[in-house]
Design a protein around this motif. Structure first.
Motif, PDB file in Angstrom:
ATOM      1  N   UNK A   1      -3.408  10.697   9.095  1.00  0.00           N
ATOM      2  CA  UNK A   1      -3.839   9.356   9.487  1.00  0.00           C
ATOM      3  C   UNK A   1      -3.553   8.388   8.346  1.00  0.00           C
ATOM      4  N   UNK A   2      -4.085   7.158   8.505  1.00  0.00           N
ATOM      5  CA  UNK A   2      -3.925   6.148   7.476  1.00  0.00           C
ATOM      6  C   UNK A   2      -2.665   5.325   7.644  1.00  0.00           C
ATOM      7  N   UNK A   3      -2.549   4.230   6.911  1.00  0.00           N
ATOM      8  CA  UNK A   3      -1.375   3.345   7.027  1.00  0.00           C
ATOM      9  C   UNK A   3      -0.238   3.755   6.102  1.00  0.00           C
ATOM     10  N   UNK A   4       0.899   3.119   6.298  1.00  0.00           N
ATOM     11  CA  UNK A   4       2.013   3.241   5.352  1.00  0.00           C
ATOM     12  C   UNK A   4       1.748   2.218   4.243  1.00  0.00           C
ATOM     13  N   UNK A   5       1.537   2.641   3.019  1.00  0.00           N
ATOM     14  CA  UNK A   5       1.197   1.678   1.967  1.00  0.00           C
ATOM     15  C   UNK A   5       2.401   0.845   1.544  1.00  0.00           C
TER      16      UNK A   5
END
Length: 635
Positions: A344-348
């Motif tokens: 999960x999480x965004x593309x930084x």
């Protein structure tokens, strides 16, 4: 200085130099630890804090009789300079200890203090003591655990870390035993311990290759892990599909682990943080396993890491953590493959710092956010795969900077907006997959500049406008998917130029005009699938429609076609399996030549699905088409 105080200092100094007592020297920088690495000293950024109390528990050791050597060293290093008569309160004990000209063994000690420390090497006598060996190994393991963030696991006897600890300290009694004072061996012991933790954490006893249930030392199979042999001999050579061979574990000439390839090895469990101890590792491959948990932040300690491939596991948590993808993270990464997990999480935005990356794969996860503009910094990127995620927003124009890009796949996301004109500047593109998003606007005529293009999937979007005639320039094009959009205009006759074309789908749009005869013929010898159904096409079916030699599926249903289905010549449609002409305005009778290629005739052909408007109307009367060999009739 009084005689009593001097004697006390002599006693303290001797005790600190004894074989059963270690002293600590605070590092010059609380965030650095000095270690030996091959040819010399280097500094390593750490966050650990240690002190020494593990070996100083003997009450008698500090009161033993001083030897002549002890007295000389204590006089030199623990008494004030008689020439300047420094008072005892002004003596910097730490500075005196740092200046001691002794051989140092840079091992860490067990319990935490306020600062990182170094402990003085034991004497030759204590190095031969198995008890000292065990204590120093435990100290070293504790320091490792602090460094990688797994201290709490040492208290759990069932943890991989505890099992690895008990396994490695047993080697203090081996023949020959581990030398706890050899700096080079201490460094290698760290890697040996880390590999042991990985074995226990990832269910090594059940591995397909390299397993060593019971940790047999002498009679284990060749390549088994956890033997008494040099760990560089662990890991068998394996023959992969296609005949290529690889070794599970590869070391460099100094005994440092450089490659771990544990693909398809029935591994289960979490990747332990001790992977961060393998600071010379360049390759970690473990796809097609059942690894769980998240990627440990200690991965960021492996500065030379180039390939990290964990595809097809059960990993979760944030995919991009700042410890390895942030400003101080991995800089040498070339291949990052994490598809088919539960990340999960965004593309930084910091992804733009991975300027050496060539393969960035994280498809089929739960990644959110948008594609950051910093993606345009990855000028070496060859494959960018992020299909089947929850990525939204528009495509940045900076995608046009990826001039090495050959493959991009963003299918099944929530992308909106148009395809940037700059995108077509990536002339190395071979595969473009934009399928199943909400992309709008038109396909640029510049698509014809992509001379290497083999796959272009843009179906299930909101695309409008006409099909560019410049597609006829893409002579390497094999697959073109444009179905389920809002595309208008006519079918370009230039499609007839595409001799490599195998699959063409234009169904469920608003195409008009007649089917160009250029869509059929021997020049399209590779064409297998042609879907033109569910449009607004008019006119007759071209007379040469049977001349495409390898055509398998021909769907022309749900249009406004007229006329009679043409006769086919002997030898045509030998591979045709599906022919759909229903829901049109066609009339007449299906010729016997088509019935002869049905799969229920002798000798027969391959045609097994044949739909036409051969159902008599409910109100009575003759059907639109007379067909004796159709498999389904529509009104």
């Amino acid at each position: 200085m009084t005689k009593g105080l001097g004697t006390a200092l002599l006693t303290l100094g001797a005790a600190l130099l004894s074989d059963n007592t270690s002293i600590v020297v605070a590092a010059a920088d609380a965030n650095e630890q000095t270690i030996l690495d091959g040819g010399g000293l280097r500094r390593k950024r750490i966050t650990a804090r240690y002190n020494s109390n593990h070996e100083a528990s003997s009450s008698s050791s500090s009161h033993r009789r001083l030897s002549n050597v002890d007295e000389e060293l204590a006089q030199r290093f623990f008494l004030p300079n008689k020439e300047n008569n420094n008072p005892i309160d002004e003596i910097d004990m730490r500075e005196l200890l740092v200046q001691m000209n002794l051989d140092l063994c840079f091992s860490t000690t067990q319990a935490p203090t306020l600062r990182p420390t170094q402990s003085i090497a034991p004497t030759a006598t204590s190095c031969d003591n198995p008890g000292t060996c065990e204590n120093r190994l435990r100290d070293q393991i504790y320091a490792i655990s602090v460094r990688v963030g797994s201290v709490e696991t040492l208290d759990d006897p069932n943890s991989a870390q505890s099992k690895a600890t008990e396994w490695i300290v047993e080697e203090c009694g081996a023949d020959p035993p581990i030398d706890p004072c050899d700096v080079n061996q201490i460094m290698l012991n760290e890697q040996r311990y880390a590999l042991a933790v990985m074995y226990f954490s990832l269910g090594g006893d059940n591995w397909n290759s390299g397993s060593n249930a019971g940790q047999a030392a002498d009679n284990a199979e060749v390549g088994a892990w956890m033997t008494g042999k040099n760990y560089c001999e662990w890991g068998p050579e394996i023959e992969a599909q296609g005949g290529d061979k690889y070794k599970q574990l590869v070391c460099d000439e100094f005994g440092n682990v450089q490659q771990l390839n544990l693909q398809s090895n029935n591994m289960s469990g979490p990747i332990p943080p001790e992977i961060g101890v393998l600071v010379y590792l360049t390759t970690y491959i473990s796809f097609f396993n059942a690894q769980t948990g998240s990627i440990p932040t200690a991965l960021g300690l492996i500065a030379p890491l180039q390939t990290f491939d964990v595809e097809s596991n059960n990993l979760d948590g944030d995919l991009f953590k700042p410890e390895y993808s942030g400003p101080n993270g991995l800089k040498e990464i070339v291949n990052w493959r994490a598809s088919l997990n539960n990340f999960a999480g965004p593309i930084p935005t910091e992804i733009g710092l991975w300027t050496k990356i060539q393969n960035l794969w994280f498809a089929d996860n739960e990644i959110t956010g948008t594609v950051p503009v910093e993606i345009g910094n990855l000028v070496e990127l060859g494959a960018f795969l992020f299909y089947s995620n929850n990525i939204a927003g528009t495509l940045p124009v900076e995608l046009g900077n990826l001039n090495a890009l050959t493959w991009i796949d963003m299918e099944d996301n929530d992308i909106v907006g148009t395809i940037p004109e700059e995108f077509y500047s990536n002339l190395e593109l071979e595969e473009v997959i934009l399928k199943n998003n909400s992309i709008s606007g038109t396909i640029s005529d510049k698509v014809g500049d992509l001379s290497k293009l083999a796959t272009f999937w843009a179906s299930f979007n909101e695309l409008s406008g006409s099909i560019p005639t410049t597609f006829g320039n893409n002579l390497n094009l094999e697959e073109l998917e444009l179905q389920n959009n809002k595309i208008t205009g006519v079918i370009p006759s230039e499609f007839g130029n595409l001799e490599a074309l195998e699959f063409l789908s234009m169904e469920s749009n608003a195409l008009t005009g007649e089917i160009p005869p250029e869509m059929f013929g021997p020049q399209l010898g590779a064409l297998r699938i042609l879907y033109m159904n569910d449009n607004k096409l008019v006119g007759p079916v071209p007379e040469n429609y049977g001349q495409t030699p390898r055509l398998k599926d021909l769907w022309m249903s749900d249009n406004q076609l007229t006329g009679t289905l043409p006769i086919i010549a002997e030898g045509e449609f030998l591979f045709l399996e599906e022919l759909l002409i229903n829901n049109n305005d066609m009339t007449g009778e299906v010729d016997e030549s088509l019935c002869l290629i049905r799969n229920n005739t002798v000798p027969g052909g391959q045609l097994g699905v044949f739909h036409a408007d051969c159902q008599p109307p409910a109100s009575g009367g003759a059907p639109q088409i007379l067909c004796t060999c159709c498999t389904a009739c529509f009104e």
